[in-house]
Design an enzyme around this catalytic site. Structure first.
Site, mmCIF file in Angstrom:
data_model
loop_
_atom_site.group_PDB
_atom_site.id
_atom_site.type_symbol
_atom_site.label_atom_id
_atom_site.label_comp_id
_atom_site.label_asym_id
_atom_site.label_seq_id
_atom_site.Cartn_x
_atom_site.Cartn_y
_atom_site.Cartn_z
ATOM 1 N N HIS A 52 37.715 40.126 26.995
ATOM 2 C CA HIS A 52 38.535 40.854 27.981
ATOM 3 C C HIS A 52 38.326 42.372 27.952
ATOM 4 C CE1 HIS A 52 40.175 37.096 28.961
ATOM 5 N NE2 HIS A 52 41.234 37.054 28.179
ATOM 6 N N HIS A 99 45.273 38.347 34.573
ATOM 7 C CA HIS A 99 45.666 37.426 33.504
ATOM 8 C C HIS A 99 47.150 37.058 33.553
ATOM 9 C CE1 HIS A 99 45.419 35.421 29.693
ATOM 10 N NE2 HIS A 99 44.213 35.890 29.422
ATOM 11 N N GLU A 108 42.717 32.141 35.671
ATOM 12 C CA GLU A 108 41.955 33.378 35.801
ATOM 13 C C GLU A 108 40.676 33.078 36.575
ATOM 14 O OE1 GLU A 108 41.660 34.826 31.550
ATOM 15 O OE2 GLU A 108 42.992 33.117 31.376
#
Ligand code: GLA
Length: 386
Positions: free
Chosen positions: A138, A211, A349
């Site tokens: 991420h 997210h 996602e």
């Protein structure tokens, strides 16, 4: 009132008053769409983060802060018209800064994992920050979820919030200055649309997503194991035990990953005979969406039977990471003051495949100068009575 008994006159008057009350009630629920800004708090560097409340005519609201582009709250009506929050969130900016397992956040420069934090582009190897079992996850330790974005509110029937951020050449190890724009639009049809755009001045890799953790019971009353999920995907992306794709796609047929028909999440999530379920601690995988090209397609439908809420996810992306909050352990306390436990939410996602920069058979995530990265994802809410 001549000719009417006092009783009848009173009844008529009461009736008229009630009618008035009803029409003014209607006026208050069908408000004008709006976007309002309030100060949300101060960051360690002294900058102020703001909170924007977007409201559509039917009363749905989205609260978004420019810190991490985080969706702090998102309401949707249940089958009786009651609006409740359908996301996990924290109660202050400082709580998000202290420890946020990516609740509501924008993710970049690369959503999901890059093996060992390394990739080679045009013959040059880049080393990224590693922050997850030796891999890059991420966007690194200070991903797009932890930076302050510049916000521009856009008024109208469908209020929008435009967020921009320039990620510097070398940030978290990535090459190129990347100019990113993310626009959240609260549509009339109870949908939140997210448009992502980026340009670069050097070849780089990009994979942006959001997210948000969803729990359609409203207020995260219990875990999501009885939510019913459909995924428009005949194949998924198997991973190794550090959650890096093996490189081979696998048909979902005859596996716990088959969500081609509406299926209750809890049905097979603990199938310990399945290695992939074991590696993910439940579902934490990418599904390859059916349908080619980058047109907007239905990726997922989620239905929660007690509230009647339905969420449909549409995207231009080729894959969707379905994560069932397996790492939530009660250590983060939510808005309502109670701990968010394991599987109290699900994430959908939309993105390119994990580790694409190292997997030549996956669709490319390379962005070059002169090109524009452009994707769209829509989360739409409705209800169903059964
Ligand atoms: C993604 C990942 C998960 C986990 C969460 C955040 O969904 O795939 O493995 O890292 O983010 O906790």
């Amino acid at each position: 009132m001549k000719g009417l008994t006092p009783f009848l006159s009173l009844a008529l008057l009461t009736g008229l008053l009630t009618m008035n009350a009803c029409s003014s009630k209607k006026e208050t629920t069908e408000q004008k769409a709006s976007i309002e800004k309030t100060a949300y708090g101060q960051l360690a560097g002294g900058q102020t983060a703001d909170l924007y409340t977007l409201r559509n005519e039917s009363g749905m609201t989205a609260q978004i802060t420019n810190y991490g582009g985080i969706i702090v709250g998102l309401t949707a009506p249940d089958k009786d018209g009651k609006f409740e929050d359908v996301t996990l969130g924290q109660d202050s900016l400082s709580a998000y800064v202290k420890n946020n397992p990516y609740f509501g956040a924008l993710i970049g420069r690369y959503g999901n994992r890059i093996a060992k934090g390394k990739f080679t582009l045009d013959g040059k190897t880049y080393n990224l920050v590693t922050n997850n079992m030796g891999n890059h996850l991420h966007g690194g330790t200070v991903g797009f979820d932890k930076v302050l974005w510049t916000a521009t509110p856009i008024e109208g029937d469908e209020p929008a919030l435009k967020l921009t951020y320039t990620s510097k050449d070398g940030e978290e190890g990535y090459p190129g200055n990347l100019n990113v724009t993310v626009t959240y639009t609260l549509q009339k049809d109870n949908a939140l649309k997210i448009d992502y755009e980026a340009t670069t001045d050097k070849p780089t890799v990009v994979n942006l997503t959001n997210h948000t953790y969803f729990n359609l019971t409203g207020g995260a009353k219990r875990d999501v194991l009885d939510h019913v999920v459909t995924l428009n995907a005949d194949r998924f992306i198997p991973v190794d035990k550090t959650l890096i794709p093996t490189g081979k796609l696998q048909p979902v047929a005859n596996t716990p990953f088959d969500f081609t028909q509406p299926t209750v999440i809890g049905k097979r999530i603990n199938d310990s005979t399945d290695t992939q379920i074991k590696y993910g601690g439940g579902y934490d995988h990418g599904w390859v969406l059916n349908g080619s090209g980058d047109s907007l397609k239905l990726a997922a439908t989620v239905y929660e039977p007690t509230s009647g809420r339905v969420m449909e996810v549409r995207t231009t992306e080729p894959a969707i990471q379905f994560y069932t909050g397996n790492f939530l352990d009660g250590s983060v306390t939510g808005r309502e003051g109670f701990p968010y436990k394991k599987r109290y939410a699900l994430c959908l996602e939309t993105e390119h495949y994990p580790d694409s920069p190292n997997q030549s058979s996956f669709p490319t995530t390379t962005l070059r100068p002169g090109e524009t990265y452009k994707t769209t994802t829509i989360y739409q809410f409705s209800t169903r009575k059964e």
